[in-house]
Design an enzyme around this catalytic site. Structure first.
Site, PDB file in Angstrom:
ATOM      1  N   MET A  54      -1.066  38.084 -13.379  1.00  0.00           N
ATOM      2  CA  MET A  54      -1.922  39.004 -12.667  1.00  0.00           C
ATOM      3  C   MET A  54      -1.053  40.054 -11.978  1.00  0.00           C
ATOM      4  SD  MET A  54      -4.321  38.195  -9.362  1.00  0.00           S
ATOM      5  CE  MET A  54      -3.121  37.193  -8.549  1.00  0.00           C
ATOM      6  N   PRO A  55      -1.141  41.321 -12.387  1.00  0.00           N
ATOM      7  CA  PRO A  55      -0.381  42.361 -11.717  1.00  0.00           C
ATOM      8  C   PRO A  55      -0.983  42.708 -10.343  1.00  0.00           C
ATOM      9  CG  PRO A  55      -1.508  43.259 -13.637  1.00  0.00           C
ATOM     10  CD  PRO A  55      -1.812  41.806 -13.582  1.00  0.00           C
ATOM     11  N   MET A  56      -0.103  42.865  -9.387  1.00  0.00           N
ATOM     12  CA  MET A  56      -0.480  43.312  -8.039  1.00  0.00           C
ATOM     13  C   MET A  56       0.232  44.647  -7.830  1.00  0.00           C
ATOM     14  SD  MET A  56      -1.778  42.965  -4.968  1.00  0.00           S
ATOM     15  CE  MET A  56      -2.254  41.265  -4.879  1.00  0.00           C
ATOM     16  N   ALA A  93      -7.844  41.320 -14.021  1.00  0.00           N
ATOM     17  CA  ALA A  93      -6.572  40.706 -13.644  1.00  0.00           C
ATOM     18  C   ALA A  93      -5.756  41.586 -12.700  1.00  0.00           C
ATOM     19  CB  ALA A  93      -5.747  40.406 -14.893  1.00  0.00           C
ATOM     20  N   GLN A 143      -4.960  43.717  -9.400  1.00  0.00           N
ATOM     21  CA  GLN A 143      -5.292  43.875  -7.987  1.00  0.00           C
ATOM     22  C   GLN A 143      -4.471  45.031  -7.424  1.00  0.00           C
ATOM     23  OE1 GLN A 143      -5.096  40.330  -5.637  1.00  0.00           O
ATOM     24  NE2 GLN A 143      -6.248  39.135  -7.118  1.00  0.00           N
TER      25      GLN A 143
END
Length: 61
Positions: free
Chosen positions: A1-3, A38, A40
């Protein structure tokens, strides 16, 4: 999950924030092959008096 964490000077409109979130999400999905759910994003406003470059506050320029 990329932030994705974006820090920027305060003053952007809600429309600009929505557009940025959309563009960042789409770019991350293209580059990383993930789905939008995915991704955020945290948008943080910074006052110019709290940001400096080359020893000078941006509020002083």
């Amino acid at each position: 999950m990329p932030m994705i964490n974006v820090q920027m000077f305060e003053g952007r409109t809600i429309e600009q924030r929505r557009a940025l979130a959309k563009e960042l999400t789409e770019g991350a999905c293209r580059a990383l092959g993930c789905t939008p759910d995915a991704v955020q994003i945290i948008l943080t406003d910074i006052k110019k008096e709290n940001w400096a470059e080359a020893g000078k506050l941006f509020s002083d320029t």
